[in-house]
Design an enzyme around this catalytic site. Structure first.
Site, mmCIF file in Angstrom:
data_model
loop_
_atom_site.group_PDB
_atom_site.id
_atom_site.type_symbol
_atom_site.label_atom_id
_atom_site.label_comp_id
_atom_site.label_asym_id
_atom_site.label_seq_id
_atom_site.Cartn_x
_atom_site.Cartn_y
_atom_site.Cartn_z
ATOM 1 C CB SER A 46 -0.956 0.001 1.191
ATOM 2 O OG SER A 46 -0.266 -0.104 2.416
ATOM 3 C CD GLU A 47 0.298 4.018 2.203
ATOM 4 O OE1 GLU A 47 -0.695 4.722 1.995
ATOM 5 O OE2 GLU A 47 0.284 3.025 2.955
ATOM 6 C CB THR A 48 7.290 1.928 -1.075
ATOM 7 O OG1 THR A 48 6.709 0.642 -1.340
ATOM 8 C CG2 THR A 48 8.797 1.800 -1.007
ATOM 9 C CG HIS A 77 0.997 2.033 7.222
ATOM 10 N ND1 HIS A 77 0.587 2.337 5.941
ATOM 11 C CD2 HIS A 77 1.858 0.979 7.107
ATOM 12 C CE1 HIS A 77 1.168 1.505 5.092
ATOM 13 N NE2 HIS A 77 1.945 0.670 5.770
#
Length: 279
Positions: A46-48, A77
């Protein structure tokens, strides 16, 4: 090609398999935004995030936050997970709190025995949605208009439109039509009832149409936006827990604490993978 320290961190759960994973590239000097975006698509999370030296002397580090479809000015997050990885990699804050620099500016992060917590940023947009948009979103979630207790933009940089439902069961029953929600970030939440137990006070879900992971397991930015909304509700306690990820087989737990007008959003972080990455 260059080599960088790398961690994959689990956020909002003490169990490394039940929270929200985050890829963190540390000491990301030399990587341009196109390369960052390509790696974020490759991780398929979902995120990096990519951690760099700050350009603001008040900050301890600077971070770029990418989804599989683009960069975000802020997300929850990734804020906690990046801070956890930065500290584990030897980062030393200038003061008692850690200060992160990102697209929305400076974000304060505090440490405690139970994990990390960020100070919820102010909302960039907090009005009711246009009626036509609300009708579109309600239908896209498969809901009757009467099932929605309230709706509001709670955009703190991640673009969230939040809908409040009557209870946890209603939240978990939603089956979104992602094509109908294309281009939107939609969050839903509702209170736990006595039969749901005492593990949390609210249940939430987060939908990002078009993303590789269209339902997010645990979403700090959404929790922060909802907390800003609920700040106006005197029946909500100063401390409560949001459960998220249940529909995905996860057990995310997001801790909200209100101190005056300040809202802190926190949870546990666990390092799952540590090494180097060549980009």
């Amino acid at each position: 090609m260059s080599t960088h320290p790398y961690q994959q961190v689990n956020v909002f759960s003490t169990d490394p398999l039940l929270g929200n994973p985050l890829a963190v590239v540390l000491d990301a000097i030399g990587l341009d935004e196109a390369r960052m975006a390509a790696f974020a698509r490759w991780t398929n999370l979902s995120e990096t995030t990519f951690v760099l030296p700050p350009t603001d002397p008040r900050a301890d580090y600077r971070v770029h936050i990418f989804t599989t479809i683009g960069e975000l000015p802020f997300a929850g997050h990734p804020t906690l997970g990046s801070c956890h990885a930065w500290l584990a990699n030897g980062g030393e804050p200038q003061g008692e709190e850690v200060v992160q620099q990102c697209g929305i500016g400076l974000v304060r992060i505090r440490r405690s025995a139970t994990g990390l917590a960020f100070l919820a940023p102010p909302l960039l947009r907090d009005e009711a949605p246009d009626p036509a948009l609300l009708t579109r979103v309600t239908r896209g979630l498969g809901l009757r208009a009467s099932a929605v207790v309230g709706a509001r933009w709670v955009d703190n940089g991640a673009g969230w439109l939040a809908l409040r439902l009557r209870n946890r069961a209603a939240v978990l029953a939603v089956e979104p039509d992602y094509a109908a929600l294309d281009g939107l970030a939609v969050g839903i939440f509702g209170p736990w009832r006595r039969r749901d137990g005492k593990g949390a006070q609210f249940e939430s879900r987060a939908f990002i149409a078009g993303d590789a992971a269209p339902e997010d397991p645990a979403t700090g930015s959404l929790a922060a936006g909802i907390a800003r909304w609920l700040l106006e509700d005197d029946t909500v306690p100063d401390r409560y827990v949001i459960s998220q990820g249940t529909a995905l087989g996860r057990e995310g737990r997001l801790q909200v604490e209100r101190i005056g007008d300040a809202l802190w959003i926190g949870g546990a972080c666990v390092t799952c993978i540590e090494g180097t990455v060549t980009l």
